[in-house]
Write a protein that holds these residues in place. Sequence first.
Motif: not given
Length: 354
Positions: A21, A24-25, A29-30, A32-33
């Motif tokens: 996470d 991602a932040r 992006v997500s 999942q990416t």
Amino acid sequence: MDGGEAGSGRARPRRREASIDDVARRAGVSGQTVSRVANGRSNVGAATRERVLKAMRELGYRPNSAARALRSGQFRSIGVIVFTLTSYGNLRTLEAVAAAATERRYTITLMPLERPTHADVNVALDRLGEQAVDGVIVLIESHLIGAAEEARLHRGVPVVTVDSRVAGRSPVVDTDQVAGARLATEHLLGLGHETVWHVAGPRDSDSAGLRLRGWRETLRAHGRPVPEPVHGDWYADSGYTAGRRLSAEPGVTAVFAANDQMALGVLRALTEARLRIPEDVSVAGFDDMPESRNFIPPLTTVHQDFAAIGRTAVHALVQEIEGGPPAEYLGIAPRLMVRGSTAEPAARRPAGGP
């Protein structure tokens, strides 16, 4: 020192490891990416992939391979069972397997066998079972694998065999041994030699048997005499012993050795018998080991593409690991390398010729 934390006896709190996470932040992006990038998936744009990788580097993020294996059911690990690391072919194939596995983001677990026995194969299988590999590459000739051991190889994991003839179960990757022997034998016959003598490998070796078959079938197809083969053990000393025997045989003008090391021993024995190479006897080998071009004279030989064999074995195994259909026989074409150790027989040369 100011007597702060170091003097107080209190342990410094551990830094929290970056999570998916956090990456991602940072990358915008997500999660999942991020997971797709961490798992080497191809369905991520180049710019997005680079942004995620940059965030991973900045945060010191390391994907948890154990957790990923539990989620995906894959450990991204390939087991390799090999007998004898002194063999030129095995070493070159193993180098290619390691390089190709790295390209596909797999690690390898190597299980070398000390002795070519069924018991040692069983030990290697047990150890690989403890290592939780996704598939196995076997660099052992099939006669060293009993039916029980061969069946155990297929309990839940894909298997690819190299330089072997395990029929029916495993994809097989190998040089076309029969075609290679045919190339060498036809080359010598094409130079004008009446027949070709053969220094064969061990009687219980599949590769040796296939090369002997290619030599014998070629002579018969051309209506030529088929001399009794002389068997060696792949090493130069046995080639030397065979060469001494052949040097005493009348009418020997061409010799095909089943590998370059035995060919080296043949060259020495013929030279010691005061036979000139190739003026009196032509000699050809098999493998095209790097040293063969520096033999005296440079050796005509059949080139095996061990790098292609190793890469093909990995690609076939990964294809099955990742859900694709299993391959069958994957033959790698050999090439003849013509050098100075073969020529027309002396009787066919014009007077004053070389």
